[in-house]
Design a protein around this motif. Structure first.
Motif, PDB file in Angstrom:
ATOM      1  N   THR A   5       4.901 -10.325   5.175  1.00 32.62           N
ATOM      2  CA  THR A   5       4.015 -10.964   6.152  1.00 32.62           C
ATOM      3  C   THR A   5       2.572 -10.944   5.692  1.00 32.62           C
ATOM      4  OG1 THR A   5       5.488 -10.385   7.980  1.00 32.62           O
ATOM      5  CG2 THR A   5       3.209 -10.910   8.527  1.00 32.62           C
ATOM      6  N   ILE A   6       2.068  -9.765   5.301  1.00 29.59           N
ATOM      7  CA  ILE A   6       0.662  -9.694   4.912  1.00 29.59           C
ATOM      8  C   ILE A   6       0.424 -10.402   3.578  1.00 29.59           C
ATOM      9  CG2 ILE A   6       0.317  -7.565   6.196  1.00 29.59           C
ATOM     10  CD1 ILE A   6       0.400  -6.029   3.567  1.00 29.59           C
ATOM     11  N   THR A   7       1.489 -10.577   2.782  1.00 28.14           N
ATOM     12  CA  THR A   7       1.349 -11.296   1.515  1.00 28.14           C
ATOM     13  C   THR A   7       1.368 -12.807   1.738  1.00 28.14           C
ATOM     14  OG1 THR A   7       2.445  -9.499   0.314  1.00 28.14           O
ATOM     15  CG2 THR A   7       2.328 -11.642  -0.778  1.00 28.14           C
ATOM     16  N   ASP A   8       2.259 -13.274   2.598  1.00 30.13           N
ATOM     17  CA  ASP A   8       2.463 -14.716   2.764  1.00 30.13           C
ATOM     18  C   ASP A   8       1.497 -15.380   3.733  1.00 30.13           C
ATOM     19  OD1 ASP A   8       4.570 -14.395   1.042  1.00 30.13           O
ATOM     20  OD2 ASP A   8       6.092 -14.298   2.625  1.00 30.13           O
ATOM     21  N   CYS A   9       0.919 -14.605   4.663  1.00 35.07           N
ATOM     22  CA  CYS A   9       0.092 -15.238   5.702  1.00 35.07           C
ATOM     23  C   CYS A   9      -1.199 -15.816   5.153  1.00 35.07           C
ATOM     24  CB  CYS A   9      -0.206 -14.247   6.823  1.00 35.07           C
ATOM     25  SG  CYS A   9      -1.330 -12.907   6.374  1.00 35.07           S
ATOM     26  N   GLY A  10      -1.643 -15.342   3.993  1.00 33.79           N
ATOM     27  CA  GLY A  10      -2.837 -15.897   3.366  1.00 33.79           C
ATOM     28  C   GLY A  10      -4.148 -15.377   3.909  1.00 33.79           C
ATOM     29  N   ASN A  11      -4.113 -14.399   4.790  1.00 30.65           N
ATOM     30  CA  ASN A  11      -5.350 -13.864   5.369  1.00 30.65           C
ATOM     31  C   ASN A  11      -5.916 -12.688   4.592  1.00 30.65           C
ATOM     32  OD1 ASN A  11      -5.151 -15.675   7.560  1.00 30.65           O
ATOM     33  ND2 ASN A  11      -3.809 -14.265   8.676  1.00 30.65           N
ATOM     34  N   PHE A  12      -5.099 -12.074   3.737  1.00 28.27           N
ATOM     35  CA  PHE A  12      -5.524 -10.875   3.042  1.00 28.27           C
ATOM     36  C   PHE A  12      -5.573 -11.116   1.540  1.00 28.27           C
ATOM     37  CE2 PHE A  12      -3.025  -9.585   6.810  1.00 28.27           C
ATOM     38  CZ  PHE A  12      -4.022  -8.932   7.525  1.00 28.27           C
ATOM     39  N   CYS A  13      -6.606 -10.564   0.914  1.00 24.43           N
ATOM     40  CA  CYS A  13      -6.686 -10.634  -0.544  1.00 24.43           C
ATOM     41  C   CYS A  13      -5.705  -9.638  -1.144  1.00 24.43           C
ATOM     42  CB  CYS A  13      -8.113 -10.347  -1.009  1.00 24.43           C
ATOM     43  SG  CYS A  13      -8.702  -8.674  -0.628  1.00 24.43           S
ATOM     44  N   ASP A  14      -5.494  -9.726  -2.452  1.00 23.97           N
ATOM     45  CA  ASP A  14      -4.525  -8.845  -3.112  1.00 23.97           C
ATOM     46  C   ASP A  14      -4.894  -7.371  -2.954  1.00 23.97           C
ATOM     47  OD1 ASP A  14      -3.152 -11.067  -3.922  1.00 23.97           O
ATOM     48  OD2 ASP A  14      -4.011 -11.119  -5.945  1.00 23.97           O
ATOM     49  N   GLU A  15      -6.179  -7.073  -3.003  1.00 22.75           N
ATOM     50  CA  GLU A  15      -6.616  -5.687  -2.860  1.00 22.75           C
ATOM     51  C   GLU A  15      -6.291  -5.160  -1.463  1.00 22.75           C
ATOM     52  OE1 GLU A  15     -10.710  -2.982  -3.275  1.00 22.75           O
ATOM     53  OE2 GLU A  15     -10.768  -5.153  -3.569  1.00 22.75           O
ATOM     54  N   SER A  16      -6.472  -5.996  -0.450  1.00 21.09           N
ATOM     55  CA  SER A  16      -6.164  -5.584   0.921  1.00 21.09           C
ATOM     56  C   SER A  16      -4.670  -5.399   1.127  1.00 21.09           C
ATOM     57  CB  SER A  16      -6.700  -6.617   1.920  1.00 21.09           C
ATOM     58  OG  SER A  16      -8.116  -6.668   1.888  1.00 21.09           O
ATOM     59  N   VAL A  17      -3.867  -6.257   0.471  1.00 16.78           N
ATOM     60  CA  VAL A  17      -2.412  -6.113   0.571  1.00 16.78           C
ATOM     61  C   VAL A  17      -1.974  -4.788  -0.039  1.00 16.78           C
ATOM     62  CG1 VAL A  17      -0.203  -7.029  -0.222  1.00 16.78           C
ATOM     63  CG2 VAL A  17      -1.966  -8.595   0.625  1.00 16.78           C
ATOM     64  N   ASP A  18      -2.494  -4.486  -1.232  1.00 16.79           N
ATOM     65  CA  ASP A  18      -2.137  -3.231  -1.899  1.00 16.79           C
ATOM     66  C   ASP A  18      -2.594  -2.020  -1.070  1.00 16.79           C
ATOM     67  OD1 ASP A  18      -1.065  -4.678  -3.961  1.00 16.79           O
ATOM     68  OD2 ASP A  18      -2.844  -4.543  -5.233  1.00 16.79           O
ATOM     69  N   PHE A  19      -3.785  -2.109  -0.511  1.00 10.23           N
ATOM     70  CA  PHE A  19      -4.327  -1.007   0.296  1.00 10.23           C
ATOM     71  C   PHE A  19      -3.456  -0.748   1.527  1.00 10.23           C
ATOM     72  CE2 PHE A  19      -7.182   0.398   3.770  1.00 10.23           C
ATOM     73  CZ  PHE A  19      -7.593   1.614   3.235  1.00 10.23           C
ATOM     74  N   GLN A  20      -3.065  -1.804   2.196  1.00 10.58           N
ATOM     75  CA  GLN A  20      -2.242  -1.644   3.392  1.00 10.58           C
ATOM     76  C   GLN A  20      -0.863  -1.103   3.062  1.00 10.58           C
ATOM     77  OE1 GLN A  20      -2.808  -4.703   6.743  1.00 10.58           O
ATOM     78  NE2 GLN A  20      -3.531  -5.841   4.946  1.00 10.58           N
ATOM     79  N   MET A  21      -0.286  -1.554   1.965  1.00 12.76           N
ATOM     80  CA  MET A  21       1.038  -1.074   1.595  1.00 12.76           C
ATOM     81  C   MET A  21       1.011   0.406   1.205  1.00 12.76           C
ATOM     82  SD  MET A  21       3.150  -3.321   2.340  1.00 12.76           S
ATOM     83  CE  MET A  21       4.479  -2.234   1.860  1.00 12.76           C
ATOM     84  N   LYS A  22      -0.061   0.842   0.540  1.00 17.30           N
ATOM     85  CA  LYS A  22      -0.191   2.252   0.197  1.00 17.30           C
ATOM     86  C   LYS A  22      -0.269   3.109   1.462  1.00 17.30           C
ATOM     87  CE  LYS A  22      -2.437   1.681  -4.310  1.00 17.30           C
ATOM     88  NZ  LYS A  22      -3.685   1.887  -5.103  1.00 17.30           N
ATOM     89  N   LEU A  23      -1.078   2.640   2.437  1.00 18.60           N
ATOM     90  CA  LEU A  23      -1.182   3.370   3.695  1.00 18.60           C
ATOM     91  C   LEU A  23       0.134   3.349   4.456  1.00 18.60           C
ATOM     92  CD1 LEU A  23      -4.694   2.319   5.080  1.00 18.60           C
ATOM     93  CD2 LEU A  23      -4.044   4.489   4.021  1.00 18.60           C
ATOM     94  N   PHE A  24       0.800   2.209   4.444  1.00 19.71           N
ATOM     95  CA  PHE A  24       2.072   2.063   5.154  1.00 19.71           C
ATOM     96  C   PHE A  24       3.089   3.074   4.643  1.00 19.71           C
ATOM     97  CE2 PHE A  24       6.048   0.201   6.466  1.00 19.71           C
ATOM     98  CZ  PHE A  24       5.751  -0.439   7.667  1.00 19.71           C
ATOM     99  N   GLU A  25       3.148   3.251   3.344  1.00 17.80           N
ATOM    100  CA  GLU A  25       4.098   4.191   2.753  1.00 17.80           C
ATOM    101  C   GLU A  25       3.629   5.640   2.906  1.00 17.80           C
ATOM    102  OE1 GLU A  25       4.335   2.798  -1.223  1.00 17.80           O
ATOM    103  OE2 GLU A  25       5.416   0.941  -0.695  1.00 17.80           O
ATOM    104  N   ARG A  26       2.303   5.865   2.826  1.00 21.72           N
ATOM    105  CA  ARG A  26       1.772   7.221   2.931  1.00 21.72           C
ATOM    106  C   ARG A  26       1.933   7.790   4.344  1.00 21.72           C
ATOM    107  NH1 ARG A  26      -4.279   7.525   1.199  1.00 21.72           N
ATOM    108  NH2 ARG A  26      -3.309   6.669  -0.689  1.00 21.72           N
ATOM    109  N   ASN A  27       1.884   6.919   5.330  1.00 21.29           N
ATOM    110  CA  ASN A  27       2.033   7.371   6.713  1.00 21.29           C
ATOM    111  C   ASN A  27       3.419   7.927   7.004  1.00 21.29           C
ATOM    112  OD1 ASN A  27      -0.590   6.656   7.468  1.00 21.29           O
ATOM    113  ND2 ASN A  27       0.012   4.570   8.012  1.00 21.29           N
ATOM    114  N   GLN A  28       4.408   7.522   6.192  1.00 21.39           N
ATOM    115  CA  GLN A  28       5.787   7.988   6.351  1.00 21.39           C
ATOM    116  C   GLN A  28       6.300   7.760   7.773  1.00 21.39           C
ATOM    117  OE1 GLN A  28       6.050  12.044   4.978  1.00 21.39           O
ATOM    118  NE2 GLN A  28       5.562  11.523   2.878  1.00 21.39           N
ATOM    119  N   ILE A  29       6.106   6.535   8.242  1.00 24.29           N
ATOM    120  CA  ILE A  29       6.589   6.146   9.555  1.00 24.29           C
ATOM    121  C   ILE A  29       7.932   5.440   9.404  1.00 24.29           C
ATOM    122  CG2 ILE A  29       6.123   4.696  11.574  1.00 24.29           C
ATOM    123  CD1 ILE A  29       3.166   5.145  11.116  1.00 24.29           C
TER     124      ILE A  29
END
Length: 498
Positions: A132-156
């Motif tokens: 979703t965050i990759t395909d929607c076109g609202n986030f740059c590559d750096e923001s996508v990588d940052f969010q994915m790192k947080l998503f995995e680090r949160n361990q939710i």
């Protein structure tokens, strides 16, 4: 009374002398039938006459003057009597103020999709989030990588949920639905399901609710969220309703505090408290890192709590509310802005989390504990803390470290707001708690994500289902929120759970 019977014997109807056990003879009527009553009671009449004669002859003669003297001796100065009455009223008033009316938690419910109704359409999976965050076109590559790192680090867990408006996204087919209608749908999906469950568990009807408090920080439409609930459940016209907005993740305990105060003003009433957050219109679409954190941490959730000031509900209540303590550090500019909703440079609205948020949370909690600790800690712990304080601050003894009171001597269970792994780690260290006491918070963060003000109820639900709650146990709920605020509530279990 009949004599004891031997095994196998029937109850006899006559005594050995031929009379029945009720004083009657065998078929002959009363034994004294036909004798005049004066003859029968002659001994009692003679005794009464002798007593009257003795009283007349031996009782001292009392004159009118004697009666007047007795009356004067019983008279009390009016001013003195008024003063005594005033003192008694003041003492009773002081007692009433020092001993507020008890508030009981009858039951509560949290929003959870049952397995038979969970078709995966709302699941917040890592695959969906990444695509979703990759395909929607609202986030740059750096923001996508940052969010994915947080998503995995949160361990939710991937069993958490995003609202329908976010899950509606399909590349090339459908965009996000951030409309008011979608936000209302998220609120109704969570709240109506949760309240239905609570009313079914307690047997209370919507028209039996006297006070309604609803808190949601980031979605506050007109009519209010409380009005939505009143309309849906057709509550009575006299219901006292309140909608709290913008108060962050600690608003759930603020709502409890407000309901408690209202139950002091309106005795013998019932209060329904609803805590939730709305993600639909608050999924940040920009590229500033400090505002992207919330996208990876928050999930759908909510809780409904039934409080009562009715003494009759004590028999069925789960908990009694002992203390609520509220701390607001909004006068400090750093604390005020550490969690701040605003527009970024591109005009996208989001919630910015500053680097000072952990420091502000620590300061708020320290102030909150300084008020709560004397209310709950045993004398032994208070003496140790005071001795340590005197040694460090007054005597200025070198090498003396600050003493952290052992709160487990006063509280058996802790429900700490699931603000993230870093928040839980910091609080565990500051309170010197073992992993055992953080299990409810860490499990809730993993299973449900950060569900904002409702998080402390998911933790209490886990404690009940795990069988840890025993009668008389105390539970400390701690919430943090924008402003910056730290709020506490301490409950005592009225019975073992489940």
């Amino acid at each position: 009374m009949t004599p004891d019977l031997l095994p196998g014997e029937d109850c006899p109807t006559q005594r050995a002398d031929g009379a029945n056990w009720d004083g009657q003879t065998d078929g002959a009527g009363r034994a004294d039938e036909g004798v005049h009553p004066l003859v029968i009671h002659s001994s009692q009449i003679l005794a009464a006459a002798l007593l009257v004669t003795a009283a007349v002859n031996h009782f001292p003669k009392i004159t009118v003057a004697d009666l007047a003297e007795i009356w004067r001796s019983l008279q009390i100065d009016v001013a003195y009597a008024f003063a005594l009455t005033a003192v008694a009223v003041l003492l009773l008033g002081y007692y009433a103020l020092r001993h507020p009316r008890p508030v009981y938690l009858v039951d509560f419910a949290t929003w959870q999709l049952r397995d038979d109704k969970d078709d995966g359409s709302l699941s917040a999976t890592s695959d969906f989030f990444r695509s979703t965050i990759t395909d929607c076109g609202n986030f740059c590559d750096e923001s996508v990588d940052f969010q994915m790192k947080l998503f995995e680090r949160n361990q939710i867990s991937e069993r958490c949920y995003f609202p329908p408006g976010i899950r509606a996204y399909r590349k090339g087919e459908r965009d996000f639905d951030f409309s008011m209608a979608a936000a209302r749908k998220e609120f109704e999906t969570v709240v109506f399901t949760t309240v239905d469950e609570l009313l079914a568990k307690t047997g209370v009807k919507p028209r039996d609710i006297d006070i309604l408090v609803v808190n949601c920080s980031l979605f506050n439409p007109t009519p209010s969220l409380a009005a939505i609930v009143i309309n849906h459940y057709q509550m009575k016209d006299s219901v006292q309703s309140y909608s709290l907005g913008g108060m962050g993740c600690s608003a759930g305990l603020i709502s409890i505090h407000l309901a408690k105060d209202l139950l002091q003003v309106y005795p013998r009433k019932r209060a329904l408290v609803i805590s939730t957050e709305n993600i639909t219109q608050n999924f940040y679409q920009g590229n500033e890192k400090s505002m992207l954190i919330s996208n990876t941490l928050f999930r759908m959730g909510g809780a409904a709590v039934l409080l009562s000031g009715r003494h009759a509900d004590r028999r069925v209540a789960k908990y009694q509310l002992l203390h609520t303590v509220r701390t607001h550090k909004g006068a400090d500019p750093d604390a005020y802005r550490c969690v701040f909703q605003e527009e970024d440079k591109a005009g996208h609205v989001g919630v910015r989390l500053s680097k000072d948020v952990m420091e502000c949370a620590g300061a708020a909690m320290k102030t909150n504990i300084s008020v709560l600790a004397p209310l709950i800690l045993p004398v032994s712990e208070q003496v140790r803390f005071l001795a340590n304080y005197v040694a460090r601050k007054w005597l200025r003894m070198k090498g003396v470290k600050g003493y952290v009171p052992d709160f487990t001597t006063a509280v058996q269970h802790f429900c700490i707001h699931t603000g993230g792994r870093a928040v839980l780690d910091a609080l565990q260290a500051n309170l010197s708690l073992s992993d055992y006491y953080l299990e409810p918070s860490r499990y809730s963060l993993w299973r449900w994500g950060n569900v904002s003000s409702a998080s402390v109820w998911y933790e209490l639900d886990w404690l009940e289902k795990s069988g840890r709650i025993r009668r008389g146990d105390k539970v400390w709920q701690i919430g943090f929120g924008s402003g910056f605020k730290c709020n506490s509530a301490v409950w005592r279990a009225c019975r073992a759970m489940p």
